[in-house]
Each structure stands twice: as structure tokens, then as C-alpha cells.
Motif scaffolding. Structure first.
Motif, PDB file in Angstrom:
ATOM      1  N   CYS A 154     -47.886 -80.904 -43.240  1.00  0.00           N
ATOM      2  CA  CYS A 154     -47.039 -80.984 -44.410  1.00  0.00           C
ATOM      3  C   CYS A 154     -45.642 -81.762 -44.715  1.00  0.00           C
ATOM      4  O   CYS A 154     -45.348 -82.213 -45.600  1.00  0.00           O
ATOM      5  CB  CYS A 154     -46.616 -79.454 -45.043  1.00  0.00           C
ATOM      6  SG  CYS A 154     -48.409 -78.519 -45.183  1.00  0.00           S
ATOM      7  N   ILE A 155     -45.036 -81.790 -43.413  1.00  0.00           N
ATOM      8  CA  ILE A 155     -43.760 -82.606 -43.154  1.00  0.00           C
ATOM      9  C   ILE A 155     -44.154 -84.163 -43.309  1.00  0.00           C
ATOM     10  O   ILE A 155     -44.916 -84.541 -42.551  1.00  0.00           O
ATOM     11  CB  ILE A 155     -42.947 -81.993 -42.324  1.00  0.00           C
ATOM     12  CG1 ILE A 155     -42.557 -80.408 -42.552  1.00  0.00           C
ATOM     13  CG2 ILE A 155     -41.599 -82.983 -42.164  1.00  0.00           C
ATOM     14  CD1 ILE A 155     -41.608 -79.909 -41.331  1.00  0.00           C
ATOM     15  N   ASP A 156     -43.631 -84.682 -44.085  1.00  0.00           N
ATOM     16  CA  ASP A 156     -43.500 -86.370 -44.082  1.00  0.00           C
ATOM     17  C   ASP A 156     -42.456 -86.952 -43.310  1.00  0.00           C
ATOM     18  O   ASP A 156     -41.404 -87.017 -43.610  1.00  0.00           O
ATOM     19  CB  ASP A 156     -43.461 -86.922 -45.337  1.00  0.00           C
ATOM     20  CG  ASP A 156     -43.709 -88.355 -45.722  1.00  0.00           C
ATOM     21  OD1 ASP A 156     -44.163 -88.862 -44.690  1.00  0.00           O
ATOM     22  OD2 ASP A 156     -43.758 -88.737 -46.870  1.00  0.00           O
ATOM     23  N   TRP A 157     -42.761 -87.070 -42.040  1.00  0.00           N
ATOM     24  CA  TRP A 157     -41.933 -87.483 -40.886  1.00  0.00           C
ATOM     25  C   TRP A 157     -41.353 -88.914 -41.137  1.00  0.00           C
ATOM     26  O   TRP A 157     -40.084 -89.151 -40.975  1.00  0.00           O
ATOM     27  CB  TRP A 157     -42.589 -87.502 -39.483  1.00  0.00           C
ATOM     28  CG  TRP A 157     -43.014 -86.060 -39.376  1.00  0.00           C
ATOM     29  CD1 TRP A 157     -44.205 -85.559 -39.371  1.00  0.00           C
ATOM     30  CD2 TRP A 157     -41.935 -85.101 -38.821  1.00  0.00           C
ATOM     31  NE1 TRP A 157     -44.003 -84.122 -38.762  1.00  0.00           N
ATOM     32  CE2 TRP A 157     -42.628 -83.893 -38.486  1.00  0.00           C
ATOM     33  CE3 TRP A 157     -40.657 -85.063 -38.495  1.00  0.00           C
ATOM     34  CZ2 TRP A 157     -42.279 -82.728 -38.298  1.00  0.00           C
ATOM     35  CZ3 TRP A 157     -40.059 -83.805 -38.253  1.00  0.00           C
ATOM     36  CH2 TRP A 157     -40.997 -82.672 -37.999  1.00  0.00           C
ATOM     37  N   LEU A 178     -36.300 -91.721 -42.690  1.00  0.00           N
ATOM     38  CA  LEU A 178     -35.802 -92.785 -43.700  1.00  0.00           C
ATOM     39  C   LEU A 178     -34.405 -92.202 -44.048  1.00  0.00           C
ATOM     40  O   LEU A 178     -33.294 -92.681 -44.387  1.00  0.00           O
ATOM     41  CB  LEU A 178     -36.647 -93.248 -44.707  1.00  0.00           C
ATOM     42  CG  LEU A 178     -36.208 -93.986 -45.814  1.00  0.00           C
ATOM     43  CD1 LEU A 178     -35.789 -95.346 -45.277  1.00  0.00           C
ATOM     44  CD2 LEU A 178     -37.134 -94.310 -47.037  1.00  0.00           C
ATOM     45  N   PHE A 179     -34.889 -90.846 -44.575  1.00  0.00           N
ATOM     46  CA  PHE A 179     -33.595 -90.190 -45.236  1.00  0.00           C
ATOM     47  C   PHE A 179     -32.269 -90.141 -44.679  1.00  0.00           C
ATOM     48  O   PHE A 179     -31.172 -90.442 -44.850  1.00  0.00           O
ATOM     49  CB  PHE A 179     -33.779 -88.753 -45.744  1.00  0.00           C
ATOM     50  CG  PHE A 179     -32.867 -87.990 -46.176  1.00  0.00           C
ATOM     51  CD1 PHE A 179     -32.221 -88.167 -47.404  1.00  0.00           C
ATOM     52  CD2 PHE A 179     -32.395 -86.891 -45.627  1.00  0.00           C
ATOM     53  CE1 PHE A 179     -31.186 -87.405 -47.970  1.00  0.00           C
ATOM     54  CE2 PHE A 179     -31.428 -85.927 -46.163  1.00  0.00           C
ATOM     55  CZ  PHE A 179     -30.640 -86.319 -47.036  1.00  0.00           C
TER      56      PHE A 179
END
Length: 126
Positions: free
Chosen positions: A75-78, A83-84
Motif C-alpha cells: 500500500c505504501i508508495d515508496w 520524492l517527498f
């Protein structure tokens, strides 16, 4: 008046491939491409021969358990997290660098302002 580039853009938007979250009849024939969610959905539809009702769907969703590892891995968008935090660190380094440049400018050219920021006085002993 529609230009050729606008027409090509619209055609590309119409022909783009958007992944489906649930299995459809169109792509059921592809073996090995079914996720566990779509397998459960297909298995749920086949025994009684008709589609599940809203009540059955709500009951199935409310009894679904997601482990921490499933959440962590699927589920986590690595890439977005990278990027963040990369942009956040870049921002902090840019602010720090700008602050150092400002302090060097003040120390070099505006000595009175430097002593206003960092006063020089004798320390009083208690």
C-alpha cells in the motif's frame, strides 16, 4: 478548428490503458495476472451465479484483515515518499545555505547589523 496535435492528444487519452482494481470478463482469460482481491471477487461471484449484493459486499469488506506487512509492502508508495522527503531535505539545505550566505554578507558589509544580532559584551560572573 482542431489541430493535428490536439487530435493526437485526444486519441492518446482515449487509448490509454488504465489498470482495473477488480477482475472483469474481458481480462479473465489471462492466467497468473489475477491478484488475491480479484480471485476472491471471482470466487464470490461464481458459486451463486450472480453478482454480490451491496450487503454482501459491505460484510466482506468489514471482515477483511490487512496485516502490517501487507500494508507496508503493497500500500505504501515508496517512490512518492522518496520524492517527498528528498524535496523536504533539499528545502532545508537551501534554507540553511541561504542563511549562511546572509550571515556572511552581514558580517562582511554591515558590521553594525552583525553586532546588533550578536552583541559583544562582557560576561558578568554570578
Amino acid at each position: 478548428m482542431v489541430s493535428d496535435s490536439d487530435k493526437e492528444c485526444c486519441d492518446a487519452m482515449r487509448q490509454r490503458i488504465i489498470p482495473k482494481l477488480i477482475q472483469t470478463e474481458k481480462n479473465e482469460h489471462v492466467p497468473g495476472k489475477q491478484s488475491s482481491v480479484s480471485k476472491r471477487k471471482i470466487e464470490k461471484d461464481i458459486p451463486n451465479g450472480d453478482k454480490e449484493t451491496n450487503k454482501e459486499r459491505v460484510e466482506r469488506i468489514s471482515h477483511t484483515n490487512v496485516s502490517f506487512m501487507e500494508f507496508w509492502m503493497q500500500c505504501i508508495d515508496w517512490n512518492m515518499l522518496r520524492l517527498f522527503f528528498g524535496l523536504l531535505m533539499l528545502f532545508f539545505f537551501a534554507v540553511g545555505f541561504a542563511t549562511l550566505l546572509y550571515l556572511m554578507f552581514v558580517f562582511s558589509f554591515k558590521e553594525n547589523l552583525w553586532y546588533y544580532y550578536f552583541p559583544v559584551s562582557n560576561k558578568e560572573e554570578l
